[in-house]
Scaffold this active site. Structure first.
Site, mmCIF file in Angstrom:
data_model
loop_
_atom_site.group_PDB
_atom_site.id
_atom_site.type_symbol
_atom_site.label_atom_id
_atom_site.label_comp_id
_atom_site.label_asym_id
_atom_site.label_seq_id
_atom_site.Cartn_x
_atom_site.Cartn_y
_atom_site.Cartn_z
ATOM 1 N N ASP A 23 0.839 -1.195 0.000
ATOM 2 C CA ASP A 23 0.000 0.000 0.000
ATOM 3 C C ASP A 23 0.873 1.244 0.000
ATOM 4 O OD1 ASP A 23 -1.796 2.041 0.379
ATOM 5 O OD2 ASP A 23 -2.480 1.370 2.348
ATOM 6 N N ARG B 43 39.912 23.766 4.601
ATOM 7 C CA ARG B 43 38.661 23.065 4.884
ATOM 8 C C ARG B 43 37.514 24.003 5.252
ATOM 9 N NH1 ARG B 43 39.406 17.519 5.962
ATOM 10 N NH2 ARG B 43 41.577 16.879 5.771
ATOM 11 N N ARG C 196 30.694 20.018 1.480
ATOM 12 C CA ARG C 196 30.777 19.903 2.929
ATOM 13 C C ARG C 196 29.502 20.273 3.686
ATOM 14 N NH1 ARG C 196 35.673 19.484 5.119
ATOM 15 N NH2 ARG C 196 35.200 20.847 6.876
ATOM 16 N N GLU D 272 35.157 11.867 16.949
ATOM 17 C CA GLU D 272 35.084 13.196 16.336
ATOM 18 C C GLU D 272 35.225 14.279 17.402
ATOM 19 O OE1 GLU D 272 34.910 15.297 13.963
ATOM 20 O OE2 GLU D 272 35.255 13.954 12.264
ATOM 21 N N GLU E 207 28.815 11.322 10.125
ATOM 22 C CA GLU E 207 29.116 11.476 11.548
ATOM 23 C C GLU E 207 27.849 11.231 12.364
ATOM 24 O OE1 GLU E 207 32.520 14.969 10.914
ATOM 25 O OE2 GLU E 207 30.479 15.503 11.448
ATOM 26 N N GLU F 170 31.162 10.720 4.282
ATOM 27 C CA GLU F 170 31.793 10.770 5.606
ATOM 28 C C GLU F 170 30.722 11.039 6.667
ATOM 29 O OE1 GLU F 170 35.099 13.501 5.715
ATOM 30 O OE2 GLU F 170 35.600 13.105 3.612
ATOM 31 N N HIS G 66 29.993 14.878 4.764
ATOM 32 C CA HIS G 66 30.683 15.388 3.589
ATOM 33 C C HIS G 66 30.595 14.360 2.465
ATOM 34 C CE1 HIS G 66 33.417 17.749 6.608
ATOM 35 N NE2 HIS G 66 32.169 18.189 6.586
ATOM 36 N N GLU H 153 32.914 9.033 13.792
ATOM 37 C CA GLU H 153 32.873 8.930 12.331
ATOM 38 C C GLU H 153 33.437 7.585 11.925
ATOM 39 O OE1 GLU H 153 35.144 10.977 8.544
ATOM 40 O OE2 GLU H 153 34.266 12.343 10.033
ATOM 41 N N GLU I 200 34.867 17.719 -2.884
ATOM 42 C CA GLU I 200 34.203 17.454 -1.606
ATOM 43 C C GLU I 200 33.184 18.551 -1.304
ATOM 44 O OE1 GLU I 200 35.206 16.778 3.161
ATOM 45 O OE2 GLU I 200 36.736 17.599 1.819
#
Length: 383
Positions: free
Chosen positions: A59, A322, A341, A195, A140, A138, A251, A202, A339
């Site tokens: 359903d 970063r 983020r 982390e 977390e 990645e 990420h 992580e 990457e």
């Protein structure tokens, strides 16, 4: 055992052999709703032929985002590549098999409201351009305690920080138990660590094609929750479960391959980034305000995207640091990647990967140049 390179008849034969060898008594059929929440139905192994022949109906009106009650009949088409024996037993001690399914309508067409079908459609467009989309996530998460009634509380086991070890990190053995279960499911776990936040962790697993990666993200979250629950703990994938400490992101590392080569790498170009890589970044930055509704889907997502906690807050990209929204990790050659983020683990991974892929492809198609890269620390700059 990989089933993806086998013919359908070979896949069915192998699956039936595994079912017999492992004494499987039940089969779980998994799907995901539009919010990214895993759903399932369990059938006895006697229904295996019915499952494989795409005859299991459900359903659809009872699943968020699927269909109205007058359009509710839906079918589950198992992806035979995804069959695994789960690394835990039923209450009777028997083994359990599992398929991940696509949702189809009664007229044998992919249901457009099925998130997995949305990603498949996006990947088909990439394939028409000659590309295979690879992704490494990645994710977390936090591990919290429970009270005497078994309800989760915002109290973690430790006060450890980034890369801390036992005895500061009191959940090393929990991560180990999670990794054992993931590897039993065929994951190639590359690393795990504590982390920044107390009780935050992580676990990274190897990149793969986008569809397999989205499947793995869903299974990863399920395994983490199941193992921590069995150990009397609670795992949270909320982006910002506790004010004042680091939020949890996911990420997304992305690359496009063509004829077996990573087309983001150009040894003769500036920073060894191909035009396709630069345009892909341009597409991401152009569309990021819109796709953020998918990659960061809940109110809590925006409690994470604030200054002071290493989460991106400005639309920028960089080769060297970063702090921006998009960065290019230093490794080149086969590992050249982009990457992104801002995504967080509350997102629906199928929809998130579909949207970032389409944004990047738009950048390549229309040769969208990104703004100049920002190589300084954005957090220290004045507005």
């Amino acid at each position: 055992m990989s089933l993806s390179l086998k013919s359908r008849d070979e896949q069915v034969e192998i699956i039936k052999e595994l079912v017999k060898e492992h004494n499987v008594k039940s089969i779980v059929l998994q799907l995901v709703d539009i919010l990214g929440i895993a759903k399932s139905i369990t059938l006895p192994v006697s229904q295996l032929d019915k499952i494989i022949d795409n005859e299991v109906m459900f359903d659809g009106s009872s699943i968020d985002g699927f269909a109205r009650i007058e359009e509710s009949d839906m079918y589950l088409y198992p992806d035979l590549d995804t069959f695994v024996i789960l690394p835990w037993k039923s209450h009777s001690g028997a083994s359990i098999g599992r398929f991940i399914c696509n949702v189809y309508t009664p007229d044998d067409k992919p249901f457009i409201g099925c998130p997995r079908n949305v990603l498949i459609k996006a990947l088909e467009e990439a394939k028409e351009m000659g590309y295979t989309f690879y992704v490494g996530p990645e994710p977390e998460f936090y591990i919290f305690n429970k009270d005497e009634k078994g309800n989760p509380i915002l109290e973690s086991n430790d006060k450890a920080g980034y890369f801390d070890m036992a005895p500061l990190d009191r959940d090393e053995e929990v991560r180990e138990a999670i990794i054992v279960a993931l590897e039993a499911l065929g994951f190639e776990v590359e690393a795990s660590h504590h982390e920044c936040g107390p009780g935050q962790h992580e676990i990274d697993f190897k990149y793969g094609d986008a569809l397999s990666t989205a499947d793995n993200i869903m299974m990863f979250k399920y395994v983490v929750r199941k193992i921590t629950d069995e150990l009397g703990l609670f795992a949270s994938f909320m982006p910002k479960p506790v004010e004042g400490i680091a939020g949890s992101g996911m990420h997304i590392n992305m690359s496009l391959f063509k004829d077996g080569k990573n087309i983001f790498f150009d040894p003769d170009a500036k920073n060894q980034l191909s035009d396709e890589a630069v345009y892909f970044v341009g597409g991401l930055l152009k569309h990021v305000k819109g796709l953020t509704a998918i990659t960061n889907p809940v109110v809590n997502s925006y409690k994470r995207l604030v200054p002071g906690f290493e989460a991106p807050v400005y639309i920028a990209w960089s080769h060297k640091n970063r702090s921006p929204l998009v960065r290019i990790p230093a490794k080149r050659g086969l590992s050249t990647r982009v990457e992104l983020r801002n995504p967080d683990p509350a997102c629906n991974p199928y929809l998130a990967l579909a949207t970032v892929l389409m944004a990047g492809l738009d950048g390549i198609k229309n040769k969208i140049e990104p703004p100049k890269s920002v190589d300084g620390n954005i957090y220290d700059m004045e507005c």
